[in-house]
Write a protein that holds these residues in place. Structure first.
Motif, PDB file in Angstrom:
ATOM      1  N   GLY A 138       0.785  -1.221   0.000  1.00  0.00           N
ATOM      2  CA  GLY A 138       0.000   0.000   0.000  1.00  0.00           C
ATOM      3  C   GLY A 138       0.817   1.271   0.000  1.00  0.00           C
ATOM      4  O   GLY A 138       0.305   2.352   0.321  1.00  0.00           O
ATOM      5  N   ARG A 139       2.071   1.175  -0.381  1.00  0.00           N
ATOM      6  CA  ARG A 139       2.927   2.365  -0.371  1.00  0.00           C
ATOM      7  C   ARG A 139       2.978   3.042  -1.736  1.00  0.00           C
ATOM      8  O   ARG A 139       3.489   4.150  -1.867  1.00  0.00           O
ATOM      9  CB  ARG A 139       4.316   1.980   0.113  1.00  0.00           C
ATOM     10  N   ILE A 140       2.458   2.371  -2.746  1.00  0.00           N
ATOM     11  CA  ILE A 140       2.216   2.970  -4.055  1.00  0.00           C
ATOM     12  C   ILE A 140       0.851   2.486  -4.512  1.00  0.00           C
ATOM     13  O   ILE A 140       0.515   1.302  -4.360  1.00  0.00           O
ATOM     14  CB  ILE A 140       3.297   2.560  -5.075  1.00  0.00           C
ATOM     15  N   VAL A 141       0.056   3.385  -5.043  1.00  0.00           N
ATOM     16  CA  VAL A 141      -1.256   2.993  -5.546  1.00  0.00           C
ATOM     17  C   VAL A 141      -1.533   3.753  -6.837  1.00  0.00           C
ATOM     18  O   VAL A 141      -1.154   4.911  -6.988  1.00  0.00           O
ATOM     19  CB  VAL A 141      -2.361   3.257  -4.494  1.00  0.00           C
ATOM     20  N   ARG A 142      -2.207   3.080  -7.760  1.00  0.00           N
ATOM     21  CA  ARG A 142      -2.609   3.721  -9.016  1.00  0.00           C
ATOM     22  C   ARG A 142      -4.143   3.821  -9.018  1.00  0.00           C
ATOM     23  O   ARG A 142      -4.840   2.814  -8.864  1.00  0.00           O
ATOM     24  CB  ARG A 142      -2.119   2.898 -10.211  1.00  0.00           C
TER      25      ARG A 142
ATOM     26  N   SER B  81       2.950  10.580 -10.553  1.00  0.00           N
ATOM     27  CA  SER B  81       2.711  10.915 -11.960  1.00  0.00           C
ATOM     28  C   SER B  81       1.216  11.021 -12.212  1.00  0.00           C
ATOM     29  O   SER B  81       0.393  10.489 -11.448  1.00  0.00           O
ATOM     30  CB  SER B  81       3.327   9.876 -12.894  1.00  0.00           C
ATOM     31  N   ILE B  82       0.882  11.738 -13.305  1.00  0.00           N
ATOM     32  CA  ILE B  82      -0.510  11.946 -13.704  1.00  0.00           C
ATOM     33  C   ILE B  82      -0.632  11.705 -15.202  1.00  0.00           C
ATOM     34  O   ILE B  82       0.224  12.131 -15.969  1.00  0.00           O
ATOM     35  CB  ILE B  82      -0.974  13.387 -13.420  1.00  0.00           C
TER      36      ILE B  82
ATOM     37  N   LEU C 274      -3.823   8.495 -11.656  1.00  0.00           N
ATOM     38  CA  LEU C 274      -2.878   9.042 -10.686  1.00  0.00           C
ATOM     39  C   LEU C 274      -2.028   7.923 -10.113  1.00  0.00           C
ATOM     40  O   LEU C 274      -2.566   6.883  -9.692  1.00  0.00           O
ATOM     41  CB  LEU C 274      -3.617   9.734  -9.540  1.00  0.00           C
ATOM     42  N   LEU C 275      -0.738   8.095 -10.107  1.00  0.00           N
ATOM     43  CA  LEU C 275       0.160   7.200  -9.381  1.00  0.00           C
ATOM     44  C   LEU C 275       0.585   7.937  -8.124  1.00  0.00           C
ATOM     45  O   LEU C 275       1.224   8.999  -8.193  1.00  0.00           O
ATOM     46  CB  LEU C 275       1.382   6.836 -10.235  1.00  0.00           C
TER      47      LEU C 275
END
Length: 404
Positions: A326-330, A358-359, A377-378
């Motif tokens: 859960g430390r990066i989510v898209r 990033s978007i 959204l990242l």
């Protein structure tokens, strides 16, 4: 039946290796001791010359050759680590070396082997196919074959790790050893069981390449139709003949771990201990972390057998690990296609303290209605609970959010 390897051979190997190899550290880990309930010690063979333990056995074998054999050079088959060990040892001995590697071997290992001076031939899609090709080249050239594991002199070199373990930690209770063809664990088992029979020797294989495990269960040496694992250093379809007999006699248990467990161990070693290991080097920690055995309070040495991981594989493991934790989510949502809409979305994200990596803003995608735009959204988040808070906050603001 007597075995072709004994303690005297391992001690002789140590004499040959003196001044050539590193005596790698045995590092106590407070973090992983707390996580597993054992007193965990890492034998850091990832810091060995060439990046793995393999130079121990390769050098011992090569330095045992006669002058006539040295003139003909040596040949080996390897997925990478043994290749580098043979190339380095041969260069030090002043003899020529040829190494056959699978076509899919990591680029970093191919380049490193060439860098040590070996002639590299790429052949076959697996270690076993590369091995078959190497045997054909050996018959044509007369070079001495340096086997990656099924050779008593090679295994004796690897067994010097066992001597070092007992000297540095005399009250050792157990040692966990990666297992591919069996050369590493055969040498270590002979060394440890000859000196301290009470110490448990436990092997760990990848579930995607369980040749030794199935051979022991089936009571005969088996060859797998195929292997598939991120632990390429132990990706072997058929175990060694004499190594399997040593394992039967001296190894107390053999465990299997899957690729997800291996990947998690790689990531945790990198993040918690700042230690870089390859898949084969992480299987021992994976077994202990994921409860495949329980040794509460015991002093346990884990052999981290190598650190030659391909950076592309490492980057994938890191990214997948961050997503799973859960430390990066898209996220994907839709906004109205008018000035200020994207700004309002980003303000809502900022309000719950998610960091934007990033978007992607797309208003011409056919599936998106006119006058609207799809936004991906990242985000960098702290954990799974933070991800849920982000989604809930956006939902309250009227956005339909999809986690992708």
């Amino acid at each position: 039946m007597s075995l072709p390897i004994n303690l005297a051979m391992i001690r002789e190997a140590r004499e040959r290796l003196a001044g050539v190899i590193h005596r790698t550290p045995l590092d106590h880990s407070t973090t992983f001791s707390r996580l597993t309930g054992s007193e965990v010690y890492f034998k850091l063979e990832n810091l060995q010359k060439t990046g793995s333990f393999k130079i121990r056995g390769a050098y011992n074998k090569i330095m045992s050759l006669s002058s006539e054999e040295r003139q003909r050079g040596v040949i080996a088959a390897s997925a990478g680590n043994h290749a580098q060990g043979v190339a380095c040892a041969a260069a030090r001995a002043g003899i020529t070396s040829t190494v056959v590697m699978p076509e899919g071997a990591p680029i970093s290992k191919i380049m490193a082997t060439r860098g040590y001076g070996a002639r590299v031939i790429l052949a076959g899609g697996s270690y076993d196919e590369a091995f078959d090709h190497a045997c054909r080249v050996q018959r044509e050239t007369g070079a001495t074959f340096v086997h990656g594991f099924d050779d008593p002199l090679v295994a004796a070199g690897q067994g010097t790790i066992g001597l070092e373990l007992l000297e540095e930690l005399p009250d050792l209770d157990a040692v966990l050893v990666p297992v591919g063809g069996g050369g590493l664990i055969a040498g270590i088992a002979v060394a440890i069981k000859s000196l301290q029979p009470r110490v448990r020797v436990i092997g760990v294989q990848s579930r995607g390449a369980p040749a030794v495990y199935l051979s022991l269960k089936g009571d005969c040496r088996q060859q797998l139709a195929a292997v598939a694992t991120i632990a390429d250093g132990i990706s072997v379809r058929r175990p060694g003949e004499f190594t399997l007999e040593v394992i039967r006699r001296y190894v107390d248990d053999l465990l299997l771990v899957d690729d997800e467990e291996i990947a998690r161990a790689i990531l945790m070693l990198l993040e918690r201990s700042k230690i870089v290991v390859e898949g084969a080097g992480a299987v021992t920690l994976a077994a202990l972390l994921h409860g495949h055995l329980s040794l509460p309070g015991a002093k346990v040495a884990l052999i981290l057998s190598g650190g030659n991981i391909d950076v592309n594989i490492l980057s994938i493991i890191i990214e997948r690990g961050l997503v799973k934790s859960g430390r990066i989510v898209r996220l994907r949502t839709v906004v109205t296609d008018q000035p200020g809409s994207l700004q309002r979305l980003l303000a809502a994200v900022a309000a719950v303290r998610a960091n934007i990596i990033s978007i992607n803003h797309d208003r011409i995608k056919p599936q998106v209605p006119l006058k609207q735009a799809e936004v991906e959204l990242l985000l960098e988040t702290s954990d799974g609970d933070h991800v849920r808070r982000v989604v809930d906050a956006l939902s309250r603001e009227g956005y339909t959010v999809e986690v992708i």
